[in-house]
Design a protein around this motif. Structure first.
Motif, PDB file in Angstrom:
ATOM      1  N   GLY A 128      29.118  32.347  40.134  1.00  0.00           N
ATOM      2  CA  GLY A 128      29.963  31.711  41.133  1.00  0.00           C
ATOM      3  C   GLY A 128      29.207  30.832  42.104  1.00  0.00           C
ATOM      4  N   HIS A 171      37.080  35.448  36.554  1.00  0.00           N
ATOM      5  CA  HIS A 171      38.240  34.562  36.625  1.00  0.00           C
ATOM      6  C   HIS A 171      38.508  33.821  35.321  1.00  0.00           C
ATOM      7  CE1 HIS A 171      38.332  35.479  40.806  1.00  0.00           C
ATOM      8  NE2 HIS A 171      37.378  34.655  41.185  1.00  0.00           N
ATOM      9  N   ASN A 197      33.337  29.035  41.116  1.00  0.00           N
ATOM     10  CA  ASN A 197      34.040  30.316  40.972  1.00  0.00           C
ATOM     11  C   ASN A 197      35.082  30.275  39.862  1.00  0.00           C
ATOM     12  OD1 ASN A 197      32.648  31.564  43.145  1.00  0.00           O
ATOM     13  ND2 ASN A 197      33.964  30.472  44.584  1.00  0.00           N
ATOM     14  N   SER A 198      35.600  29.094  39.566  1.00  0.00           N
ATOM     15  CA  SER A 198      36.596  28.992  38.490  1.00  0.00           C
ATOM     16  C   SER A 198      35.976  29.274  37.124  1.00  0.00           C
ATOM     17  CB  SER A 198      37.252  27.605  38.493  1.00  0.00           C
ATOM     18  OG  SER A 198      36.364  26.607  38.034  1.00  0.00           O
ATOM     19  N   ALA A 203      40.339  29.285  42.185  1.00  0.00           N
ATOM     20  CA  ALA A 203      39.436  29.844  41.177  1.00  0.00           C
ATOM     21  C   ALA A 203      39.985  31.106  40.532  1.00  0.00           C
ATOM     22  CB  ALA A 203      38.075  30.129  41.808  1.00  0.00           C
ATOM     23  N   VAL A 230      40.899  23.783  44.370  1.00  0.00           N
ATOM     24  CA  VAL A 230      40.797  24.550  43.132  1.00  0.00           C
ATOM     25  C   VAL A 230      40.988  26.029  43.436  1.00  0.00           C
ATOM     26  CG1 VAL A 230      39.291  25.234  41.237  1.00  0.00           C
ATOM     27  CG2 VAL A 230      39.264  22.863  42.070  1.00  0.00           C
ATOM     28  N   GLY A 265      32.397  25.972  46.211  1.00  0.00           N
ATOM     29  CA  GLY A 265      33.406  26.996  46.432  1.00  0.00           C
ATOM     30  C   GLY A 265      32.926  28.002  47.457  1.00  0.00           C
ATOM     31  N   VAL A 279      35.067  25.178  42.417  1.00  0.00           N
ATOM     32  CA  VAL A 279      34.761  24.915  41.013  1.00  0.00           C
ATOM     33  C   VAL A 279      33.882  25.980  40.374  1.00  0.00           C
ATOM     34  CG1 VAL A 279      33.649  23.282  39.451  1.00  0.00           C
ATOM     35  CG2 VAL A 279      35.076  22.443  41.297  1.00  0.00           C
ATOM     36  N   ASP A 285      37.016  33.162  45.580  1.00  0.00           N
ATOM     37  CA  ASP A 285      38.297  32.855  44.943  1.00  0.00           C
ATOM     38  C   ASP A 285      38.661  31.376  44.996  1.00  0.00           C
ATOM     39  OD1 ASP A 285      38.649  35.537  44.365  1.00  0.00           O
ATOM     40  OD2 ASP A 285      39.805  35.934  46.191  1.00  0.00           O
ATOM     41  N   ARG A 286      37.752  30.537  45.519  1.00  0.00           N
ATOM     42  CA  ARG A 286      38.064  29.121  45.673  1.00  0.00           C
ATOM     43  C   ARG A 286      36.916  28.283  45.107  1.00  0.00           C
ATOM     44  NH1 ARG A 286      38.386  29.209  51.954  1.00  0.00           N
ATOM     45  NH2 ARG A 286      38.752  26.954  51.769  1.00  0.00           N
TER      46      ARG A 286
END
Length: 342
Positions: free
Chosen positions: A150, A236, A230-231, A71, A69, A210, A228, A225-226
């Motif tokens: 996050g 983001h 963090n998405s 993110a 993912v 993440g 779930v 930045d990676r």
């Protein structure tokens, strides 16, 4: 009979649940974080025969191909996977139903591809401004780096037990315990299928929760930045212009009033936990207020309605985060009414 089937798309191979031999108007049910399409099985079984329910597993959950993912794209990895799935099945405009994180996924799909959506149902959805680190109905950041949101907010013991496949309830952080105390307001009569579903979650920096980075702002971490969690960080993921989409399908928002995950006083929001003294060092409401998640969703949908969209909010008294499991008759009645009217 509910069966699983793999669908090859131009992005990844998706596993979905379907009712064998069922035709009719497609209703695509999108699950939340740390779960899978299994959480929709009772809803699928309860829908009238004129509807064709489909419950895909998102990447990193269930039996769908576990691609990493990114993110930085917010929930677009998931929403674009979903779009490719719809196209692979040649479904055309569909009724979309999204629960929790899945609510964010279907909002993102509506924002980017409104022509693909016949109706939208949100079930205890993540705020349009993500999870954690914001304040006000317009989702203003508490700090530029969204400190407190996050992957750093995940409980390490929960992540460990999830990765180890723990099925018991010997720890308050065991998936079964979290299901009983956070996903629902009262324990389910038959929790085993849902625990098994939770345990399909891939763990690690590319999945759940993440990666994370340190922050000079309380509580000392900011989203990476990676993965779930963090998405869904507000740096983001942000949908602040849903009212601009055309066409505007009707929206049903159904939520439980006893939800402890998505709430204006969420027990998973570090700022609220700090305010009640559960996390030390909270700097105060002036610099780190709790996120009013429900208020933010209501404000975004009010703008959608003011711009000509049809919106209905239903609050189910006493239900928790999983209205569709806790109050299936009430949920199905509201959903079918929305589907029939679309």
């Amino acid at each position: 009979m509910i069966t699983d089937r793999l669908v090859v798309t131009d992005r990844l191979t998706v596993n979905h649940a379907e009712i064998e031999g069922r035709t009719g108007e497609p209703v695509v049910l999108v699950h939340g974080n740390v779960s899978s399409g299994v959480f929709w099985h009772p809803t699928m079984a309860g829908l009238p025969d004129r509807y064709r329910p489909l419950a895909p597993d998102l990447r990193g959950f269930g039996r769908t191909e576990p691609l990493p993912v990114d993110a930085t794209r917010g929930l677009r990895d998931h929403s674009e996977d979903l779009l490719s799935y719809l196209r692979a099945l040649a479904l055309g405009p569909v009724h979309l139903v999204g629960w929790s994180m899945g609510g964010g996924v279907v909002m993102q799909l509506l924002r980017d591809h409104p022509e693909s959506v016949r109706s939208l149902t949100l079930v205890n959805p993540v705020s349009p401004y993500g999870f954690g680190g914001t304040h006000g109905e317009d989702g203003q950041l508490n700090s530029p780096d969204a400190a407190g949101s996050g992957a750093g907010g995940a409980a390490p013991e929960f992540v460990r037990l999830l990765g180890e496949g723990e099925q018991g309830a010997g720890s308050p952080f065991a998936p079964r315990s979290v299901l009983d105390t956070a996903y629902v307001s009262e324990p389910l009569a038959e929790p085993d299928p849902y625990v098994a579903s939770m345990l399909t979650t891939r763990t690690g920096e590319d999945h759940y929760p993440g990666d994370s980075r340190t922050s000079e702002t309380w509580p000392g971490f900011a989203p990476g930045d990676r993965g779930v969690l963090n998405s869904m960080a507000p740096t983001h993921f942000r949908i602040d212009d849903l009212e601009l989409v055309e066409p505007k399908p009707p929206v049903l928002w159904i939520r439980g009033t006893a939800d402890v995950i998505v709430s204006d006083t969420s027990l998973f929001d570090l700022a609220h936990l700090g305010a009640i003294g559960a996390v030390p060092g909270w700097p105060g409401a002036d610099t780190c207020p709790a996120q009013p998640m429900v208020t933010q969703t209501r404000a975004a949908l009010a703008r959608y309605a003011s711009a000509g969209g049809q919106v209905r909010e239903i609050a189910v008294e006493g239900a928790g985060h999983s209205v569709h499991l806790e109050r299936p008759k009430e949920f199905l009645a509201a959903l079918v009414e929305a589907l029939d009217g679309a």
